[in-house]
Design a protein around this motif. Sequence first.
Motif, PDB file in Angstrom:
ATOM      1  N   THR A  36      -3.565   4.714   3.640  1.00  8.84           N
ATOM      2  CA  THR A  36      -4.528   3.976   2.829  1.00  8.84           C
ATOM      3  C   THR A  36      -5.584   4.911   2.261  1.00  8.84           C
ATOM      4  O   THR A  36      -5.949   4.820   1.085  1.00  8.84           O
ATOM      5  CB  THR A  36      -5.182   2.867   3.667  1.00  8.84           C
ATOM      6  OG1 THR A  36      -4.165   1.995   4.150  1.00  8.84           O
ATOM      7  CG2 THR A  36      -6.177   2.069   2.846  1.00  8.84           C
ATOM      8  N   LEU A  37      -6.081   5.812   3.101  1.00  7.29           N
ATOM      9  CA  LEU A  37      -7.071   6.776   2.621  1.00  7.29           C
ATOM     10  C   LEU A  37      -6.472   7.704   1.565  1.00  7.29           C
ATOM     11  O   LEU A  37      -7.125   8.018   0.562  1.00  7.29           O
ATOM     12  CB  LEU A  37      -7.635   7.578   3.786  1.00  7.29           C
ATOM     13  CG  LEU A  37      -8.539   6.801   4.731  1.00  7.29           C
ATOM     14  CD1 LEU A  37      -8.899   7.655   5.939  1.00  7.29           C
ATOM     15  CD2 LEU A  37      -9.781   6.315   4.014  1.00  7.29           C
ATOM     16  N   LEU A  38      -5.250   8.146   1.784  1.00  8.15           N
ATOM     17  CA  LEU A  38      -4.593   8.990   0.789  1.00  8.15           C
ATOM     18  C   LEU A  38      -4.437   8.256  -0.535  1.00  8.15           C
ATOM     19  O   LEU A  38      -4.654   8.823  -1.600  1.00  8.15           O
ATOM     20  CB  LEU A  38      -3.223   9.445   1.292  1.00  8.15           C
ATOM     21  CG  LEU A  38      -3.213  10.488   2.393  1.00  8.15           C
ATOM     22  CD1 LEU A  38      -1.792  10.717   2.885  1.00  8.15           C
ATOM     23  CD2 LEU A  38      -3.825  11.779   1.904  1.00  8.15           C
ATOM     24  N   ASN A  39      -4.060   7.004  -0.448  1.00  8.09           N
ATOM     25  CA  ASN A  39      -3.861   6.199  -1.651  1.00  8.09           C
ATOM     26  C   ASN A  39      -5.166   6.031  -2.425  1.00  8.09           C
ATOM     27  O   ASN A  39      -5.162   5.959  -3.651  1.00  8.09           O
ATOM     28  CB  ASN A  39      -3.281   4.836  -1.274  1.00  8.09           C
ATOM     29  CG  ASN A  39      -2.640   4.137  -2.437  1.00  8.09           C
ATOM     30  OD1 ASN A  39      -2.408   4.722  -3.483  1.00  8.09           O
ATOM     31  ND2 ASN A  39      -2.347   2.876  -2.247  1.00  8.09           N
ATOM     32  N   ALA A  40      -6.281   5.977  -1.711  1.00  8.92           N
ATOM     33  CA  ALA A  40      -7.564   5.762  -2.370  1.00  8.92           C
ATOM     34  C   ALA A  40      -8.110   7.026  -3.024  1.00  8.92           C
ATOM     35  O   ALA A  40      -8.737   6.957  -4.079  1.00  8.92           O
ATOM     36  CB  ALA A  40      -8.576   5.228  -1.357  1.00  8.92           C
ATOM     37  N   PHE A  41      -7.878   8.188  -2.409  1.00  9.48           N
ATOM     38  CA  PHE A  41      -8.568   9.395  -2.848  1.00  9.48           C
ATOM     39  C   PHE A  41      -7.699  10.434  -3.560  1.00  9.48           C
ATOM     40  O   PHE A  41      -8.243  11.359  -4.149  1.00  9.48           O
ATOM     41  CB  PHE A  41      -9.253  10.069  -1.654  1.00  9.48           C
ATOM     42  CG  PHE A  41     -10.355   9.244  -1.077  1.00  9.48           C
ATOM     43  CD1 PHE A  41     -11.500   8.993  -1.808  1.00  9.48           C
ATOM     44  CD2 PHE A  41     -10.228   8.698   0.180  1.00  9.48           C
ATOM     45  CE1 PHE A  41     -12.529   8.221  -1.287  1.00  9.48           C
ATOM     46  CE2 PHE A  41     -11.249   7.918   0.714  1.00  9.48           C
ATOM     47  CZ  PHE A  41     -12.393   7.694  -0.026  1.00  9.48           C
ATOM     48  N   LEU A  80       1.348   4.231  -2.892  1.00  7.92           N
ATOM     49  CA  LEU A  80       1.123   5.648  -2.639  1.00  7.92           C
ATOM     50  C   LEU A  80       2.297   6.495  -3.101  1.00  7.92           C
ATOM     51  O   LEU A  80       2.117   7.492  -3.794  1.00  7.92           O
ATOM     52  CB  LEU A  80       0.875   5.899  -1.152  1.00  7.92           C
ATOM     53  CG  LEU A  80       0.761   7.361  -0.749  1.00  7.92           C
ATOM     54  CD1 LEU A  80      -0.473   7.988  -1.376  1.00  7.92           C
ATOM     55  CD2 LEU A  80       0.756   7.521   0.743  1.00  7.92           C
ATOM     56  N   ALA A  83      -3.462   3.685   8.250  1.00  2.14           N
ATOM     57  CA  ALA A  83      -4.837   3.945   7.807  1.00  2.14           C
ATOM     58  C   ALA A  83      -4.910   5.259   7.037  1.00  2.14           C
ATOM     59  O   ALA A  83      -5.599   5.348   6.015  1.00  2.14           O
ATOM     60  CB  ALA A  83      -5.776   3.971   9.002  1.00  2.14           C
ATOM     61  N   LEU A  84      -4.199   6.268   7.501  1.00  6.30           N
ATOM     62  CA  LEU A  84      -4.164   7.549   6.794  1.00  6.30           C
ATOM     63  C   LEU A  84      -3.540   7.390   5.409  1.00  6.30           C
ATOM     64  O   LEU A  84      -4.054   7.924   4.418  1.00  6.30           O
ATOM     65  CB  LEU A  84      -3.385   8.584   7.603  1.00  6.30           C
ATOM     66  CG  LEU A  84      -3.243   9.957   6.979  1.00  6.30           C
ATOM     67  CD1 LEU A  84      -4.606  10.615   6.830  1.00  6.30           C
ATOM     68  CD2 LEU A  84      -2.319  10.816   7.817  1.00  6.30           C
ATOM     69  N   TYR A  91      -2.642   3.944  12.947  1.00  3.74           N
ATOM     70  CA  TYR A  91      -3.377   5.126  12.498  1.00  3.74           C
ATOM     71  C   TYR A  91      -2.690   5.752  11.285  1.00  3.74           C
ATOM     72  O   TYR A  91      -3.348   6.202  10.345  1.00  3.74           O
ATOM     73  CB  TYR A  91      -3.494   6.165  13.605  1.00  3.74           C
ATOM     74  CG  TYR A  91      -4.482   5.805  14.691  1.00  3.74           C
ATOM     75  CD1 TYR A  91      -5.619   5.054  14.423  1.00  3.74           C
ATOM     76  CD2 TYR A  91      -4.281   6.229  15.991  1.00  3.74           C
ATOM     77  CE1 TYR A  91      -6.510   4.721  15.413  1.00  3.74           C
ATOM     78  CE2 TYR A  91      -5.175   5.911  16.999  1.00  3.74           C
ATOM     79  CZ  TYR A  91      -6.293   5.165  16.703  1.00  3.74           C
ATOM     80  OH  TYR A  91      -7.180   4.842  17.685  1.00  3.74           O
ATOM     81  N   ASN A 121       0.828  -1.203   0.000  1.00  2.00           N
ATOM     82  CA  ASN A 121       0.000   0.000   0.000  1.00  2.00           C
ATOM     83  C   ASN A 121       0.867   1.260   0.000  1.00  2.00           C
ATOM     84  O   ASN A 121       0.618   2.198  -0.754  1.00  2.00           O
ATOM     85  CB  ASN A 121      -0.920  -0.022   1.218  1.00  2.00           C
ATOM     86  CG  ASN A 121      -1.997   1.012   1.130  1.00  2.00           C
ATOM     87  OD1 ASN A 121      -2.236   1.591   0.085  1.00  2.00           O
ATOM     88  ND2 ASN A 121      -2.649   1.252   2.239  1.00  2.00           N
TER      89      ASN A 121
END
Length: 85
Positions: free
Chosen positions: A73-78, A20, A70-71, A67, A16
């Motif tokens: 992961t969210l950056l990678n998605a959006f 990114l 997880a951040l 945490y 992941n």
Amino acid sequence: FDHGVDCVCNLAFCANIFGLVMIGSGWCLMIQFTLQFTFYMAQWEEYHTHVLQHSVGGVFGVTEVNYGLALFTLLNAFLDRKALW
């Protein structure tokens, strides 16, 4: 069993992060080896000392790292990585 599952999860977390920051395949093996070696040495230390250090100075520990992942992961998605880098 639990440590084995944690070790396998490290592979997914690394993949992941690599996605990114768009790291090429040349660095992936070295970074993955470093992460796995560090994980193995922590388990070896716990086995021999019966103490597992899980934080640095009682401030930054395992929960904060999760945490952070997880951040990422969210950056990678959006985020549009090409525009970011």
